[in-house]
Scaffold this active site. Structure first.
Site, short mmCIF file in Angstrom:
data_model
loop_
_atom_site.label_atom_id
_atom_site.label_comp_id
_atom_site.label_asym_id
_atom_site.label_seq_id
_atom_site.Cartn_x
_atom_site.Cartn_y
_atom_site.Cartn_z
N CYS A 1 3.89 1.68 -1.75
CA CYS A 1 2.70 2.04 -0.96
C CYS A 1 2.77 1.50 0.45
CB CYS A 1 1.45 1.51 -1.65
SG CYS A 1 1.13 2.24 -3.26
N THR A 2 3.32 0.31 0.59
CA THR A 2 3.44 -0.29 1.93
C THR A 2 4.28 0.61 2.82
OG1 THR A 2 3.25 -2.50 0.98
CG2 THR A 2 4.17 -2.35 3.18
#
Length: 222
Positions: free
Chosen positions: A46-47
């Site tokens: 997700c980062t």
């Protein structure tokens, strides 16, 4: 509520975000929206995704698309996570998270949009609540869901494809056409099957078809 499908009205909701409280439909206004979910803060895939979208934000703005993320954690940890997103993004291009992230620790919005993982028993938090799967909703200005993409937690999204789909949707709203396999902006498109040959010749002067496949009528539009 029933299952959300293509053509469903995107449910309205109130939420706290990193840019303050919103009512979703009011926030969306007359824009398209990309609502995309994330299993949790400080998750590595997700980062990278949020950093990528941050760098692409001008491309979404150019297409009148508002971007909003949602993660099954609290707003305060979102702020802390944004620091990591900027750190990672800046390694490849200037990065600033200039779109809201929804806090959804109680999973109310994730449940409303059916974004919870019911199969992967490893994709749960310490209390056993399922995390959200990687879902993308593309919603038009009438609040209609036009595209729904779902990815398992182990697979990062391809935002080149998301933008390609937005381009195809917006072009098909403008003209009576559909797009062929692997279409990219600038390439020929297919005249919609419901347009008669007579009308098609009036609308698309450069229409052409394969002699042995007359129903595959190609043209070029901008």
């Amino acid at each position: 509520m029933g299952f959300l499908r293509l053509g469903s009205i995107a449910p309205d909701f109130e939420a706290d975000t990193t840019e303050g409280p919103i009512r979703f439909h009011e926030w969306a206004g007359d824009s398209w929206v990309m609502l995309f979910s994330h299993p949790g803060d400080f998750t590595p895939v997700c980062t990278t995704e949020l950093a990528d979208v941050s760098q692409r934000l001008p491309e979404f703005v150019k297409r009148n698309v508002k971007v909003i993320g949602i993660s099954a954690d609290a707003i305060q940890t979102h702020y802390e996570w944004i620091e990591d997103i900027i750190e990672i993004g800046n390694k490849t291009a200037p990065t600033c998270v200039e779109y809201p992230l929804i806090g959804d620790g109680d999973r109310k919005i994730s449940l409303l949009y059916d974004m919870l993982d019911q199969q992967d028993t490893t994709n749960v938090d310490e209390d056993g609540l399922p995390y959200t799967i990687r879902t993308v909703f593309l919603i038009d200005p009438k609040k209609i869901i036009r595209t729904l993409l779902q990815y398992p937690a182990a697979v990062g999204r391809n935002f080149d494809e998301v933008i390609r789909v937005i381009d195809a949707l917006q072009l098909s709203d403008k003209h009576p056409i559909v797009t062929p396999s692997n279409w990219l902006p600038g390439r020929d498109v297919i005249v919609h099957p419901k347009v008669s040959d007579e009308d098609a010749k009036k609308i698309f002067p450069d229409i052409h078809a394969e002699p042995k496949v007359p129903y595959l009528r190609m043209t070029h539009v901008e």
